[in-house]
Write an enzyme that holds these catalytic residues in place. Structure first.
Site, PDB file in Angstrom:
ATOM      1  N   GLU A  43      -2.813   8.124  -4.441  1.00  0.00           N
ATOM      2  CA  GLU A  43      -3.287   8.080  -5.754  1.00  0.00           C
ATOM      3  C   GLU A  43      -4.894   8.534  -6.107  1.00  0.00           C
ATOM      4  O   GLU A  43      -5.679   8.088  -5.029  1.00  0.00           O
ATOM      5  CB  GLU A  43      -3.262   6.454  -5.878  1.00  0.00           C
ATOM      6  CG  GLU A  43      -3.303   6.239  -7.331  1.00  0.00           C
ATOM      7  CD  GLU A  43      -3.141   4.617  -7.358  1.00  0.00           C
ATOM      8  OE1 GLU A  43      -3.489   4.251  -8.536  1.00  0.00           O
ATOM      9  OE2 GLU A  43      -2.664   3.937  -6.496  1.00  0.00           O
ATOM     10  N   ARG A 268       1.196   1.059   9.021  1.00  0.00           N
ATOM     11  CA  ARG A 268      -0.167   1.571   8.520  1.00  0.00           C
ATOM     12  C   ARG A 268      -1.062   1.598   9.713  1.00  0.00           C
ATOM     13  O   ARG A 268      -0.725   0.580  10.498  1.00  0.00           O
ATOM     14  CB  ARG A 268      -0.722   0.309   7.496  1.00  0.00           C
ATOM     15  CG  ARG A 268      -0.228   0.710   6.015  1.00  0.00           C
ATOM     16  CD  ARG A 268      -1.040  -0.559   5.298  1.00  0.00           C
ATOM     17  NE  ARG A 268      -2.213  -0.153   4.332  1.00  0.00           N
ATOM     18  CZ  ARG A 268      -1.685   0.636   3.423  1.00  0.00           C
ATOM     19  NH1 ARG A 268      -0.467   1.139   3.046  1.00  0.00           N
ATOM     20  NH2 ARG A 268      -2.772   1.189   2.499  1.00  0.00           N
ATOM     21  N   LYS A 278      -9.180   1.280  -0.596  1.00  0.00           N
ATOM     22  CA  LYS A 278      -9.915   2.308  -1.158  1.00  0.00           C
ATOM     23  C   LYS A 278     -10.791   1.451  -2.205  1.00  0.00           C
ATOM     24  O   LYS A 278     -11.990   1.800  -2.521  1.00  0.00           O
ATOM     25  CB  LYS A 278      -9.112   3.303  -1.901  1.00  0.00           C
ATOM     26  CG  LYS A 278      -8.565   4.439  -1.379  1.00  0.00           C
ATOM     27  CD  LYS A 278      -8.143   5.293  -2.217  1.00  0.00           C
ATOM     28  CE  LYS A 278      -6.534   4.881  -2.613  1.00  0.00           C
ATOM     29  NZ  LYS A 278      -5.564   6.062  -2.889  1.00  0.00           N
TER      30      LYS A 278
HETATM   31  P1  ATP Z   1      -5.396   1.826  -0.016  1.00  0.00           P
HETATM   32  O1  ATP Z   1      -4.828   0.564   0.114  1.00  0.00           O
HETATM   33  O2  ATP Z   1      -6.448   2.175   0.892  1.00  0.00           O
HETATM   34  O3  ATP Z   1      -5.755   2.046  -1.414  1.00  0.00           O
HETATM   35  P2  ATP Z   1      -3.011   3.366  -0.603  1.00  0.00           P
HETATM   36  O4  ATP Z   1      -1.974   2.991   0.024  1.00  0.00           O
HETATM   37  O5  ATP Z   1      -3.160   2.563  -2.020  1.00  0.00           O
HETATM   38  O6  ATP Z   1      -4.486   2.950   0.197  1.00  0.00           O
HETATM   39  P3  ATP Z   1      -2.516   5.946  -1.612  1.00  0.00           P
HETATM   40  O7  ATP Z   1      -3.517   6.782  -2.230  1.00  0.00           O
HETATM   41  O8  ATP Z   1      -1.510   5.338  -2.388  1.00  0.00           O
HETATM   42  O9  ATP Z   1      -3.407   4.817  -1.099  1.00  0.00           O
HETATM   43  O10 ATP Z   1      -1.971   6.481  -0.446  1.00  0.00           O
HETATM   44  C1  ATP Z   1      -1.326   7.841  -0.058  1.00  0.00           C
HETATM   45  C2  ATP Z   1      -0.726   7.666   0.949  1.00  0.00           C
HETATM   46  O11 ATP Z   1      -1.415   7.343   2.402  1.00  0.00           O
HETATM   47  C3  ATP Z   1       0.505   6.609   0.846  1.00  0.00           C
HETATM   48  O12 ATP Z   1       1.446   7.235   1.249  1.00  0.00           O
HETATM   49  C4  ATP Z   1       0.031   5.578   1.802  1.00  0.00           C
HETATM   50  O13 ATP Z   1       1.227   4.946   2.492  1.00  0.00           O
HETATM   51  C5  ATP Z   1      -0.627   6.366   2.919  1.00  0.00           C
HETATM   52  N1  ATP Z   1      -1.705   5.320   3.639  1.00  0.00           N
HETATM   53  C6  ATP Z   1      -2.762   4.787   2.842  1.00  0.00           C
HETATM   54  N2  ATP Z   1      -3.337   3.957   3.783  1.00  0.00           N
HETATM   55  C7  ATP Z   1      -2.725   4.135   5.042  1.00  0.00           C
HETATM   56  C8  ATP Z   1      -3.128   3.660   6.249  1.00  0.00           C
HETATM   57  N3  ATP Z   1      -3.871   2.580   6.387  1.00  0.00           N
HETATM   58  N4  ATP Z   1      -2.333   4.200   7.578  1.00  0.00           N
HETATM   59  C9  ATP Z   1      -1.346   4.922   7.027  1.00  0.00           C
HETATM   60  N5  ATP Z   1      -0.911   5.460   5.936  1.00  0.00           N
HETATM   61  C10 ATP Z   1      -1.906   5.067   5.152  1.00  0.00           C
HETATM   62 MG    MG Z   2      -1.931   2.969  -3.820  1.00  0.00          MG
END
Ligand code: ATP
Ligand code: MG
Length: 568
Positions: A43, A268, A278
Site C-alpha cells: 500500500e 510476519r 508504517k
Molecule cells: P504496516 O503494518 O507496516 O503498514 P502493511 O501490511 O499494512 O504493513 P502493506 O503495504 O500492506 O503494509 O504490505 C505489503 C505486503 O508486505 C503485504 O503482503 C504484507 O503482508 C507484507 N508485510 C508487511 N509487513 C510485514 C512484515 N513485518 N513481515 C512480513 N511481511 C510483511
Molecule cells: Mg496495509
C-alpha cells in the site's frame, strides 16, 4: 550462528510455501503445467521496511525459484495518504534488493471499473445487497458466538439493491449512509463471513482516479479480484489474513473472474528493539524523532541502505530466517550478523582514530617519513594493497593509553611495548598534560628493528593498536548508532513506543582522523552508493549521503562484536 539459527536456516531451504506450490503445479495439481505467478502488493502509504523485505523475498523469490513471474502492484484502493513519493521510493527499494518486475507494474485502482462490475454481478446473483445500517448499528447487530448477526436489509429485492448501488456510485448518498454487503452467512463462526461490507461510500480524493469515485471497495473484496485479474496463481500474504481466506475464496468462486488464485499465509517478521508499522515509522519522521525515512536508525529499507546494509545481506537474512506459520520475533543482532558477514568478506580495511590523542615517537627522525604497503582486504587478495605512511607523530585512540598499568590492559602505559599495526613496535615513555590535567601528548620510542610489526628476537608484544600518521591524514565526521529503542519490545501491551526511544541512539564525533586511502575511495564512488570499510578494531563503517570530498562523513553500520558468532 547459534544452533537455533542453523536449524531455522535449514528449514527455510525447503519451506512449506515451496512445497504447496510444487504440489499445485505437479501433474494432477490445481495449476498443472502453469507458470507460477505471484505479486507483491504494497500500500503506497509509507516507505518499505525490513518486514516488507521478507515479503518481497518470499513473493519475488518464490517466483524466481519456479522460473515464474512476480508482479509489483500498488494496492491503492484505500485513498488516504497515498503519494507519488512513496510509489517511487517503493520501486527504488525493490530494485535495489535486486528484484525485477519488468513491465508488470500495476495500480489496483486501475481495476475500479471492473470491481464495480463484479459487485453488480454479485447483486444480480442475489449474493450482495445494499444495507442502510450505520457502522455503529452494524456492530451492535454483529451477534456473538452463540447468536447470529442480524441484517434487516438482507432480503431487499435485487432490483432495489442494483438501483441503490448505482446511486451510491453516482454520489446521491452521504458518506457512511449505505454499504454494499456480501450475502454469505450471518451465523458463521468466522465473523468475516457474516455478510461483510464490500463497498462503502467515502468522498475522498484518490491520487490516481481523482474524484471519479465516491465509493471504494473493501480490501477483502478488492484483493482477490486484483489477484484474479492479473492471473496470479499464488497470493502469498501474512498470517493475519488466514481468517479472511474463506472470504477470499468466496469472492473468487462467486464472480466471473478470469482465474483462480490460491492464498497462502506465512508469519510476519518481527524484530526486537524497533517498531515496524508504517504508521509508527511515519510518526517518528513527522514528529522529528529521526532525521527522515532514511535515517540510518530506521528499519526502513532506505534507512538500512544508508546505514550500509547491502542487498545481499538483507536477502541472505530473509532467506535464513525462513518462512513459518507462527509469528516470532527475530533478534536484531541476527540482521547485524548477516551484514557483518558480508562486510567482513567484502569491505576494504582502513585505520581511523575516533578519539584522537597525539603519539610522538621521540627517537624517530624529524622530517622523515616512510611508507608501508598493506592489503586492502585480507579476505580478498585480489583487491590489492594500499599505501600508508608513518612519521614521527601519529594519532592513536585516547583510550589506548593509560598513565598507570591496570591488570589485563595490554596497550600503552609507561614502560609497556605495543605494536602500531603493520608499522613498528613502540615502547611508551610517558605523556604531557595541560593545566586541567588532560593528556595532550603521549610519548614513545620505536624499535627500528621491528619494521612491519615483527620482533626479530621473537619477544612477545601482546597489544596491537591502530594509528594514523599525523602528517598525512584526513579529518572526518563519524556517526555512531545504537538501537533506536532501548526497550526490546517498545511496542507491546499498553506501552507507547515514543516513551522508549534510546536517548543515545546517535553520537556524532567530529575531527576523527582517517588514513588518506579512505578519502580517495570515498570520493571515487560518485554514484552516491555508500562505500564500506572495516575501520580496524572499531567496526564496519560506510560513507553517508552527507559526505563530500571536502567533508567526509561516515556511519557506523555495525560494530565488530558478534553475539551470534560467539555462541557458535
Ligand atoms: P504496516 O503494518 O507496516 O503498514 P502493511 O501490511 O499494512 O504493513 P502493506 O503495504 O500492506 O503494509 O504490505 C505489503 C505486503 O508486505 C503485504 O503482503 C504484507 O503482508 C507484507 N508485510 C508487511 N509487513 C510485514 C512484515 N513485518 N513481515 C512480513 N511481511 C510483511
Ligand atoms: Mg496495509
Amino acid at each position: 550462528m547459534s544452533d537455533e539459527m542453523n536449524s531455522t536456516a535449514e528449514l527455510a531451504a525447503g519451506n512449506f510455501i515451496f512445497d504447496f506450490i510444487k504440489e499445485d503445479i505437479a501433474e494432477g495439481g490445481m495449476y498443472e503445467g502453469k507458470t507460477v505467478h505471484t505479486r507483491f502488493p504494497p500500500e503506497p502509504n509509507g516507505y518499505l521496511h525490513i518486514g516488507h523485505a521478507k515479503a518481497i523475498c518470499v513473493d519475488f523469490g518464490m517466483a524466481e525459484k519456479f522460473g515464474g513471474l512476480c508482479n509489483l502492484r500498488m494496492d491503492d484502493t484505500n485513498p488516504t495518504k497515498e503519494d507519488v513519493e512513496y510509489v517511487d521510493a517503493i520501486k527504488e527499494d525493490i530494485a535495489w534488493l535486486g528484484f525485477k518486475w519488468d513491465d508488470r507494474f500495476y495500480f489496483a485502482s486501475e481495476y475500479f471499473d471492473r470491481m464495480y462490475d463484479y459487485a453488480v454481478e454479485l447483486i444480480k446473483k442475489g449474493l450482495a445487497y445494499v444495507c442502510e445500517l450505520s457502522p455503529e448499528q452494524m456492530r451492535e447487530n454483529r451477534g456473538d458466538l452463540t447468536n447470529p448477526a442480524v441484517s434487516p436489509y438482507r432480503d431487499r429485492p435485487i432490483e432495489e439493491s442494483l438501483d441503490l448501488f448505482e446511486r451510491m456510485k453516482n454520489g446521491e448518498f452521504e458518506d457512511g449512509k449505505m454499504t454494499l454487503r456480501a450475502k454469505i452467512d450471518l451465523a458463521s463462526g468466522n465473523f468475516n463471513m457474516r455478510d461483510p461490507v464490500i463497498y462503502r461510500i467515502n468522498r475522498l480524493h484518490h491520487h490516481r482516479t481523482g474524484d471519479k469515485w465516491c465509493i471504494y471497495p473493501m480490501y477483502d473484496f478488492a484483493h482477490p479480484l486484483e489477484d484474479a485479474i492479473e492471473g496470479i496463481t499464488h497470493s502469498l500474504c501474512t498470517l493475519e489474513f488466514e481468517d479472511h481466506r474463506p472470504l477470499y475464496d468466496w469472492v473468487i468462486k462467486n464472480t466471473s473472474v478470469p482465474s483462480v488464485p490460491r492464498q497462502i499465509e506465512f508469519a510476519r517478521l518481527g524484530i526486537n528493539n524497533t517498531v515496524m508499522s508504517k504508521r509508527k515509522l511515519r510518526q517518528l519522521v513527522e514528529e522529528n524523532y529521526v532525521n527522515g525515512w532514511d535515517d540510518p536508525r530506521m528499519p526502513t529499507l532506505c534507512g538500512l541502505r544508508r546505514r550500509g546494509y547491502t542487498p545481499a545481506s538483507i536477502r541472505n537474512f530473509c532467506e535464513r530466517i525462513g518462512v513459518a506459520k507462527t509469528n516470532s520475533v527475530v533478534d536484531y543482532g541476527f540482521l547485524e550478523h548477516c551484514l557483518r558477514e558480508d562486510l567482513n568478506e567484502n569491505a576494504a580495511r582502513a585505520m581511523v582514530v575516533l578519539h584522537p590523542v597525539k603519539l610522538v615517537i621521540t627517537n624517530y627522525p624529524e622530517g622523515k617519513s616512510e611508507s608501508f604497503q598493506i592489503e586492502n582486504n585480507p579476505n580478498r587478495p585480489e583487491d590489492g594493497t594500499r599505501t600508508i605512511t608513518f612519521s614521527r607523530e601519529c594519532y592513536i585512540e585516547s583510550e589506548d593509553f593509560i598513565e598507570e598499568k591496570i591488570k589485563g590492559y595490554n596497550r600503552l602505559y609507561p614502560g609497556n611495548e605495543v605494536r602500531l599495526k603493520s608499522a613498528y613496535i613502540v615502547k611508551c615513555t610517558g605523556c604531557k598534560k595541560d593545566d586541567q590535567g588532560n593528556i595532550t601528548e603521549v610519548y614513545a620510542e620505536y624499535d627500528p628493528e621491528t619494521r612491519g610489526g615483527d620482533t626479530p628476537d621473537g619477544r612477545k608484544v601482546r597489544g596491537t593498536i591502530h594509528w594514523v600518521d599525523a602528517e598525512n591524514y584526513v579529518d572526518c565526521e563519524v556517526r555512531l548508532y545504537e538501537n533506536l529503542f532501548d526497550d526490546p519490545e517498545p511496542d507491546t501491551g499498553d506501552k507507547n513506543f515514543l516513551d522508549h526511544i534510546n536517548p543515545n541512539s546517535l553520537t556524532v564525533l567530529h575531527n576523527c582522523k582517517a588514513e588518506r586511502s579512505v578519502s580517495d575511495n570515498a570520493s571515487a564512488a560518485d554514484n552516491g552508493a555508500p562505500v564500506s570499510y572495516q575501520f580496524m578494531r572499531l567496526g564496519y563503517f560506510c560513507t553517508d549521503k552527507d559526505s563530500t570530498p571536502e567533508h567526509l562523513v561516515f556511519n557506523r553500520c555495525v560494530s565488530l562484536k558478534d553475539g551470534y558468532k560467539k555462541k557458535k
